[in-house]
Design a protein around this motif. Structure first.
Motif, PDB file in Angstrom:
ATOM      1  N   LEU A 191       0.828  -1.199   0.000  1.00 55.79           N
ATOM      2  CA  LEU A 191       0.000   0.000   0.000  1.00 55.79           C
ATOM      3  C   LEU A 191       0.863   1.250   0.000  1.00 55.79           C
ATOM      4  N   LYS A 192       1.894   1.233   0.826  1.00 57.42           N
ATOM      5  CA  LYS A 192       2.801   2.375   0.915  1.00 57.42           C
ATOM      6  C   LYS A 192       3.515   2.617  -0.407  1.00 57.42           C
ATOM      7  N   ASP A 193       3.848   1.546  -1.121  1.00 56.80           N
ATOM      8  CA  ASP A 193       4.553   1.657  -2.393  1.00 56.80           C
ATOM      9  C   ASP A 193       3.629   1.984  -3.565  1.00 56.80           C
ATOM     10  N   GLY A 194       2.346   2.130  -3.300  1.00 54.22           N
ATOM     11  CA  GLY A 194       1.406   2.517  -4.351  1.00 54.22           C
ATOM     12  C   GLY A 194       0.906   1.392  -5.208  1.00 54.22           C
ATOM     13  N   ALA A 195       0.929   0.167  -4.685  1.00 57.32           N
ATOM     14  CA  ALA A 195       0.554  -0.995  -5.497  1.00 57.32           C
ATOM     15  C   ALA A 195      -0.888  -0.954  -5.983  1.00 57.32           C
ATOM     16  N   ILE A 196      -1.798  -0.347  -5.215  1.00 57.82           N
ATOM     17  CA  ILE A 196      -3.203  -0.269  -5.641  1.00 57.82           C
ATOM     18  C   ILE A 196      -3.642   1.170  -5.854  1.00 57.82           C
ATOM     19  N   GLY A 197      -2.686   2.084  -5.924  1.00 55.51           N
ATOM     20  CA  GLY A 197      -3.037   3.485  -6.089  1.00 55.51           C
ATOM     21  C   GLY A 197      -3.570   4.069  -4.791  1.00 55.51           C
ATOM     22  N   GLN A 198      -4.547   4.959  -4.894  1.00 53.00           N
ATOM     23  CA  GLN A 198      -5.121   5.603  -3.708  1.00 53.00           C
ATOM     24  C   GLN A 198      -6.248   4.759  -3.140  1.00 53.00           C
ATOM     25  N   LEU A 199      -6.136   4.399  -1.880  1.00 52.96           N
ATOM     26  CA  LEU A 199      -7.179   3.613  -1.218  1.00 52.96           C
ATOM     27  C   LEU A 199      -8.475   4.404  -1.143  1.00 52.96           C
ATOM     28  N   ASN A 200      -9.599   3.745  -1.499  1.00 50.23           N
ATOM     29  CA  ASN A 200     -10.898   4.411  -1.362  1.00 50.23           C
ATOM     30  C   ASN A 200     -11.960   3.557  -0.690  1.00 50.23           C
ATOM     31  N   TYR A 201     -11.684   2.246  -0.579  1.00 52.06           N
ATOM     32  CA  TYR A 201     -12.694   1.349  -0.021  1.00 52.06           C
ATOM     33  C   TYR A 201     -12.025   0.084   0.511  1.00 52.06           C
ATOM     34  N   ALA A 202     -12.580  -0.459   1.577  1.00 50.51           N
ATOM     35  CA  ALA A 202     -12.096  -1.738   2.110  1.00 50.51           C
ATOM     36  C   ALA A 202     -13.296  -2.538   2.589  1.00 50.51           C
ATOM     37  N   GLU A 203     -13.140  -3.853   2.567  1.00 52.82           N
ATOM     38  CA  GLU A 203     -14.219  -4.716   3.060  1.00 52.82           C
ATOM     39  C   GLU A 203     -13.608  -5.949   3.715  1.00 52.82           C
ATOM     40  N   GLY A 204     -14.317  -6.479   4.705  1.00 55.16           N
ATOM     41  CA  GLY A 204     -13.853  -7.669   5.396  1.00 55.16           C
ATOM     42  C   GLY A 204     -14.993  -8.623   5.657  1.00 55.16           C
ATOM     43  N   PHE A 205     -14.678  -9.907   5.776  1.00 56.24           N
ATOM     44  CA  PHE A 205     -15.718 -10.920   5.899  1.00 56.24           C
ATOM     45  C   PHE A 205     -15.212 -12.102   6.709  1.00 56.24           C
TER      46      PHE A 205
END
Length: 461
Positions: A191-205
């Motif tokens: 995440l810090k290295d920008g692997a997914i760009g800018q975080l905007n959403y997360a989900e857990g299950f």
């Protein structure tokens, strides 16, 4: 966990490519030579050796299923010895001697454990309603503490635990083991290295579908007021006639447990906060119901939560959705998925799966418009294409990885020896527990809860 230990990535990850095209050409700033070097590093700490005089001596308070698992894991760490166990059910004390030797000191009274000078640390694996009281008492006696999650039973109790750790200067670790896992550490790096760009959403299950998984724990045949310290169990709670269900299946009752949110959502909060650096949401909403396990329990077996995380200096604003389903026919599924502007990653304790979005041509692209104009009026031949997944990369723990549970205890004992830090101290633990507990408040009060993650207080609106 220190920054140095994170930077050295003390355990290795293997990268598996779903497609050969995925590599340095696709992610030039993410897959580096240093990353490959870290992926090849082996676990060196297995060779740690300590003399009898260097041993850390621990005691277990709460010798049920989770407590037993904790103790068994803790004593796998070199230089750690279990010397005492406490529980309010005599059968567990008898079993403790069978498991760990007749020389184990056993008692029903946790205060006897705390008075012993030869005990360096305690594992607290009691019902949630006792976490705060025993944690504070143990730290006041100078003991290091490993306390099962959630750290407290109610948000009003969190400040007392944080204050006790700060005042006593002891090591305190909350038992959300995922924060010490390879998966969460790798996800934070990506995440810090920008692997997914800018975080905007997360989900857990989390999904379960079994009586034991849904907390229908077995009731011993000899359960009675003679074998169970019932009065001690209720010493800080509502007085009731003896009820073995409330003792052995305590997670089902609000007086002692914190429901699916306190048991499972808290893991997801802990992982998310570690990966993102967040300190918590400011808005909490929950719904759900008791759909299947109608056995007298007071808490839902299906719960869904929604959370708004504000923008901070560390991360952008984003939304989180969590769900737990104890009526899930698939059973056993759990994950944390983070979605950004350029891709997503699914985070597990021993694996991270990274997906990168494929490039596409925008509808207003000049070259595309020119082609459409040129083809205008001509017969259009439709060439149907295959379905293609986003580019995928897996980071998988190396064979022989001992797991997050071991790592969490290793970090605790290492911090005790070096006067270092753990990844989930009292403050971190409170910030993970608070939204989980407020999720219950939202459900039972049928309203939106507002929380200030900086001041650690609820907000009335």
């Amino acid at each position: 966990m220190t920054e140095n230990s994170q930077g050295n990535s003390r355990r290795g990850f293997i990268t598996k490519l779903a497609k050969t095209v995925v590599g340095a050409s696709l992610l030039p700033n993410i897959i580096t030579a240093a990353d490959r070097k870290r992926s090849l590093e082996q676990l060196s700490r297995q060779n740690d050796r300590y003399s009898a005089n260097d041993q850390i001596q621990i005691a277990l308070i709460g010798a049920g299923g989770m407590g037993t698992a904790d103790a068994n894991t803790a004593i796998q760490v070199p230089g750690v010895k279990l010397i005492a166990a406490c529980d309010l059910y005599d059968g567990r004390l008898t079993d403790a001697k069978k498991k760990w030797g007749n020389d184990i000191y056993t008692t029903r009274d946790y205060k006897e454990i705390l008075e012993r000078k030869d005990i360096d640390a305690v594992i607290i694996a009691t019902p949630d309603s006792w976490h705060k009281d025993i944690s504070v008492a143990a730290m006041n006696k100078g003991k290091s503490v490993y306390c099962e999650k959630p750290m407290v039973h109610d948000v009003s109790e969190g400040a007392a635990v944080v204050e006790a750790q700060n005042r006593n200067k002891v090591i305190y670790e909350v038992g959300s083991q995922g924060v010490s896992s390879l998966g969460n550490e790798k996800a934070r790096q990506l995440l810090k290295d920008g692997a997914i760009g800018q975080l905007n959403y997360a989900e857990g299950f989390w999904a379960r579908m079994s009586p034991f998984g849904a907390w229908q724990y077995p009731i011993p045949a000899d359960a009675s007021t003679a074998t169970v310290g019932w009065d001690a169990y209720l010493a800080n709670n509502t007085k009731r006639a003896f009820d073995p269900l409330r003792f052995f299946r305590w997670r089902n009752y609000r007086d002692y447990g914190t429901g699916v949110s306190g048991d499972l959502f808290v893991h997801l909060f802990s992982s998310l906060h570690l990966v993102t650096g967040s300190i918590g949401p400011e808005k909490i909403m929950a719904t759900g119901g008791l759909r299947y396990w109608k056995d007298g329990r007071e808490v839902p077996d299906v719960m869904l939560g929604m959370f708004d995380y504000p923008e901070t200096k560390i991360h952008p604003a984003f939304n989180l959705s969590l769900r737990v389903n104890f009526v899930d026919g698939t059973g056993g599924t759990n994950y944390l998925r983070m979605v950004g502007s350029e891709g997503s990653m699914t985070v597990e304790w021993d694996k991270v799966t990274l997906y990168r979005n494929k490039a596409y041509a925008a509808s207003d692209d000049p070259l595309l418009q020119t082609k459409n104009q040129k083809d205008n009026g001509k017969q259009y031949v439709y060439e149907r294409k295959d379905m293609l997944a986003p580019e995928k990369m897996e980071y998988v723990a190396e064979e022989g990885y001992k797991g997050a549970h071991f790592d969490h205890f290793y970090n605790l004992f290492n911090a005790m020896r070096t006067k270092g830090k753990v990844s989930e101290d009292a403050l971190f633990g409170f910030r993970a527990a608070a939204p989980a507990l407020l999720c219950n408040d939202s459900y039972f009060q049928n309203k939106i809860m507002h929380w200030n993650p900086e001041t650690l207080k609820t907000v009335n609106k």
